[in-house]
Design a protein around this motif. Structure first.
Motif, PDB file in Angstrom:
ATOM      1  N   UNK A  50       0.734  -1.326   0.097  1.00  0.00           N
ATOM      2  CA  UNK A  50      -0.278   0.244  -0.036  1.00  0.00           C
ATOM      3  C   UNK A  50       1.010   1.319  -0.083  1.00  0.00           C
ATOM      4  N   UNK A  51       2.028   1.393   0.212  1.00  0.00           N
ATOM      5  CA  UNK A  51       2.918   2.720  -0.717  1.00  0.00           C
ATOM      6  C   UNK A  51       4.525   1.931  -0.654  1.00  0.00           C
ATOM      7  N   UNK A  52       5.317   3.527  -1.446  1.00  0.00           N
ATOM      8  CA  UNK A  52       6.358   3.202  -1.930  1.00  0.00           C
ATOM      9  C   UNK A  52       7.070   2.800  -1.284  1.00  0.00           C
ATOM     10  N   UNK A  53       8.490   2.061  -1.189  1.00  0.00           N
ATOM     11  CA  UNK A  53       8.647   1.159  -0.129  1.00  0.00           C
ATOM     12  C   UNK A  53      10.020   2.690  -0.205  1.00  0.00           C
ATOM     13  N   UNK A  54      10.561   3.363  -1.225  1.00  0.00           N
ATOM     14  CA  UNK A  54      11.390   4.721  -1.428  1.00  0.00           C
ATOM     15  C   UNK A  54      11.225   5.363  -0.474  1.00  0.00           C
ATOM     16  N   UNK A  55       9.815   6.288  -0.867  1.00  0.00           N
ATOM     17  CA  UNK A  55       9.292   7.795  -0.057  1.00  0.00           C
ATOM     18  C   UNK A  55       8.020   7.328   0.690  1.00  0.00           C
ATOM     19  N   UNK A  56       7.461   6.399   0.822  1.00  0.00           N
ATOM     20  CA  UNK A  56       6.416   6.091   1.929  1.00  0.00           C
ATOM     21  C   UNK A  56       4.999   6.501   0.950  1.00  0.00           C
ATOM     22  N   UNK A  57       4.768   7.119  -0.232  1.00  0.00           N
ATOM     23  CA  UNK A  57       3.357   7.769  -0.742  1.00  0.00           C
ATOM     24  C   UNK A  57       2.895   6.320  -0.611  1.00  0.00           C
TER      25      UNK A  57
END
Length: 69
Positions: A50-57
């Motif tokens: 449920x989120x991008x691992x790089x920026x947590x978006x």
């Protein structure tokens, strides 16, 4: 593993070894250089849980967080 962004979804390509990875990088570089709609930013990590691992978006369509080179 490589991420290819399309308007509908992200595609992931996994190379089996370093030779195959170089071949993928070479061909993707050639193809993307001609793309007039190429993005200026991307996510250097995967969208997982449920989120991008790089920026947590939290949106899978969130603008990238790192500049393309």
């Amino acid at each position: 593993m490589f991420q290819v962004i399309q308007p509908e979804r992200a595609l992931y390509i996994q190379a089996n070894n370093c030779v195959e990875a170089k071949d993928w990088i070479d061909i993707l570089t050639k193809v993307s250089q001609c793309n007039q709609k190429r993005l200026t930013v991307y996510h250097p990590s995967a969208y997982l849980g449920g989120h991008w691992l790089c920026c947590r978006a939290s949106s899978d369509s969130a603008p990238g967080c790192s500049p393309c080179t």
